[in-house]
Design a protein around this motif. Structure first.
Motif, mmCIF file in Angstrom:
data_model
loop_
_atom_site.group_PDB
_atom_site.id
_atom_site.type_symbol
_atom_site.label_atom_id
_atom_site.label_comp_id
_atom_site.label_asym_id
_atom_site.label_seq_id
_atom_site.Cartn_x
_atom_site.Cartn_y
_atom_site.Cartn_z
ATOM 1 N N ASP A 4 0.815 -1.223 0.000
ATOM 2 C CA ASP A 4 0.000 0.000 0.000
ATOM 3 C C ASP A 4 0.846 1.271 0.000
ATOM 4 O O ASP A 4 0.310 2.367 -0.161
ATOM 5 C CB ASP A 4 -0.978 0.004 1.172
ATOM 6 N N HIS A 5 2.157 1.150 0.111
ATOM 7 C CA HIS A 5 3.053 2.302 0.040
ATOM 8 C C HIS A 5 3.516 2.593 -1.394
ATOM 9 O O HIS A 5 4.361 3.466 -1.606
ATOM 10 C CB HIS A 5 4.287 2.083 0.922
ATOM 11 N N ILE A 6 2.976 1.880 -2.367
ATOM 12 C CA ILE A 6 3.427 2.008 -3.753
ATOM 13 C C ILE A 6 2.424 2.812 -4.576
ATOM 14 O O ILE A 6 1.222 2.562 -4.533
ATOM 15 C CB ILE A 6 3.605 0.608 -4.387
ATOM 16 N N ASP A 7 2.947 3.759 -5.353
ATOM 17 C CA ASP A 7 2.162 4.517 -6.323
ATOM 18 C C ASP A 7 2.270 3.770 -7.655
ATOM 19 O O ASP A 7 3.263 3.898 -8.376
ATOM 20 C CB ASP A 7 2.705 5.942 -6.436
ATOM 21 N N ILE A 8 1.258 2.987 -7.965
ATOM 22 C CA ILE A 8 1.277 2.143 -9.155
ATOM 23 C C ILE A 8 1.397 2.971 -10.428
ATOM 24 O O ILE A 8 2.146 2.626 -11.341
ATOM 25 C CB ILE A 8 0.026 1.232 -9.193
ATOM 26 N N GLU A 9 0.681 4.073 -10.498
ATOM 27 C CA GLU A 9 0.722 4.903 -11.707
ATOM 28 C C GLU A 9 2.126 5.451 -11.959
ATOM 29 O O GLU A 9 2.581 5.515 -13.097
ATOM 30 C CB GLU A 9 -0.294 6.041 -11.618
ATOM 31 N N ALA A 10 2.835 5.844 -10.905
ATOM 32 C CA ALA A 10 4.202 6.348 -11.070
ATOM 33 C C ALA A 10 5.114 5.254 -11.615
ATOM 34 O O ALA A 10 5.966 5.525 -12.474
ATOM 35 C CB ALA A 10 4.739 6.881 -9.751
ATOM 36 N N LEU A 11 4.951 4.019 -11.144
ATOM 37 C CA LEU A 11 5.757 2.922 -11.673
ATOM 38 C C LEU A 11 5.399 2.654 -13.127
ATOM 39 O O LEU A 11 6.265 2.468 -13.971
ATOM 40 C CB LEU A 11 5.561 1.646 -10.849
ATOM 41 N N ARG A 12 4.109 2.642 -13.426
ATOM 42 C CA ARG A 12 3.644 2.374 -14.794
ATOM 43 C C ARG A 12 4.191 3.402 -15.773
ATOM 44 O O ARG A 12 4.677 3.060 -16.846
ATOM 45 C CB ARG A 12 2.114 2.375 -14.837
ATOM 46 N N SER A 13 4.177 4.654 -15.391
ATOM 47 C CA SER A 13 4.628 5.714 -16.297
ATOM 48 C C SER A 13 6.132 5.670 -16.544
ATOM 49 O O SER A 13 6.618 6.272 -17.496
ATOM 50 C CB SER A 13 4.219 7.086 -15.765
ATOM 51 N N GLY A 14 6.870 4.933 -15.723
ATOM 52 C CA GLY A 14 8.315 4.828 -15.898
ATOM 53 C C GLY A 14 8.754 3.770 -16.895
ATOM 54 O O GLY A 14 9.936 3.660 -17.197
ATOM 55 N N LEU A 15 7.818 2.977 -17.410
ATOM 56 C CA LEU A 15 8.169 1.940 -18.380
ATOM 57 C C LEU A 15 8.226 2.551 -19.771
ATOM 58 O O LEU A 15 7.325 3.278 -20.162
ATOM 59 C CB LEU A 15 7.154 0.805 -18.351
ATOM 60 N N PRO A 16 9.271 2.241 -20.543
ATOM 61 C CA PRO A 16 9.509 2.948 -21.803
ATOM 62 C C PRO A 16 8.654 2.510 -22.980
ATOM 63 O O PRO A 16 8.500 3.271 -23.934
ATOM 64 C CB PRO A 16 10.981 2.669 -22.094
ATOM 65 N N ARG A 17 8.113 1.304 -22.981
ATOM 66 C CA ARG A 17 7.438 0.782 -24.170
ATOM 67 C C ARG A 17 6.222 -0.045 -23.788
ATOM 68 O O ARG A 17 6.170 -0.649 -22.727
ATOM 69 C CB ARG A 17 8.381 -0.128 -24.982
ATOM 70 N N GLY A 18 5.289 -0.128 -24.725
ATOM 71 C CA GLY A 18 4.170 -1.046 -24.595
ATOM 72 C C GLY A 18 3.004 -0.517 -23.777
ATOM 73 O O GLY A 18 3.024 0.586 -23.249
ATOM 74 N N ARG A 19 1.977 -1.356 -23.691
ATOM 75 C CA ARG A 19 0.800 -1.097 -22.863
ATOM 76 C C ARG A 19 1.073 -1.759 -21.518
ATOM 77 O O ARG A 19 1.095 -2.987 -21.423
ATOM 78 C CB ARG A 19 -0.448 -1.681 -23.515
ATOM 79 N N VAL A 20 1.265 -0.957 -20.497
ATOM 80 C CA VAL A 20 1.806 -1.448 -19.225
ATOM 81 C C VAL A 20 0.729 -1.575 -18.159
ATOM 82 O O VAL A 20 -0.085 -0.667 -17.968
ATOM 83 C CB VAL A 20 2.918 -0.500 -18.717
ATOM 84 N N ALA A 21 0.769 -2.700 -17.456
ATOM 85 C CA ALA A 21 -0.036 -2.901 -16.246
ATOM 86 C C ALA A 21 0.922 -3.277 -15.126
ATOM 87 O O ALA A 21 1.866 -4.044 -15.336
ATOM 88 C CB ALA A 21 -1.058 -4.009 -16.463
ATOM 89 N N VAL A 22 0.685 -2.722 -13.946
ATOM 90 C CA VAL A 22 1.537 -3.006 -12.791
ATOM 91 C C VAL A 22 0.669 -3.600 -11.678
ATOM 92 O O VAL A 22 -0.397 -3.083 -11.375
ATOM 93 C CB VAL A 22 2.233 -1.727 -12.271
ATOM 94 N N THR A 23 1.146 -4.686 -11.112
ATOM 95 C CA THR A 23 0.514 -5.318 -9.958
ATOM 96 C C THR A 23 1.532 -5.312 -8.822
ATOM 97 O O THR A 23 2.702 -5.633 -9.043
ATOM 98 C CB THR A 23 0.121 -6.777 -10.284
#
Length: 120
Positions: A63-82
């Motif tokens: 719960d301390h993770i900002d998923i959107e911030a991690l997702r936006s850091g990926l350089p390519r593709g359609r990204v989903a973060v779990t």
């Protein structure tokens, strides 16, 4: 549409003194993607937007993770973060610091390539 996983990379990241789960998770993802390249996009003239990227991050406090911030850091593709419970917290009883270790798996999926390749 059927997909095929074309790559899976694992990474590890840490924050040694700040107990920053976000920083450790970002570093784990960066560690994983630094180990790979996908020249297939240039080789077969496929836009990288056809790639689906699934990132799974393990930390002790998801719960301390900002998923959107991690997702936006990926350089390519359609990204989903779990984010799942995992990684490690390593307390130092002498200083009161806790080192945070995050793990990450980065998977890339492409539309099925079955029948599109001919061995020459």
């Amino acid at each position: 549409m059927m997909e095929q996983r074309v790559i899976i990379e694992m990474g590890m990241g840490n924050d040694l003194h700040g107990m920053d789960y976000q920083k450790a998770a970002r570093r784990a993802i960066e560690d994983a993607i630094r180990h790979s390249t996908l020249p297939i996009f240039q080789s077969i003239d496929m836009p990288h937007t056809q790639m689906r990227v699934q990132v799974t991050v393990g930390v002790q406090e998801p719960d301390h993770i900002d998923i959107e911030a991690l997702r936006s850091g990926l350089p390519r593709g359609r990204v989903a973060v779990t984010v799942v419970k995992g990684g490690l917290n390593i307390p130092n009883p002498e200083t009161g610091d806790t080192a945070v270790v995050a793990t990450a798996a980065v998977e890339a999926f492409l539309p099925s390539q079955i029948g599109k390749w001919v061995q020459s």
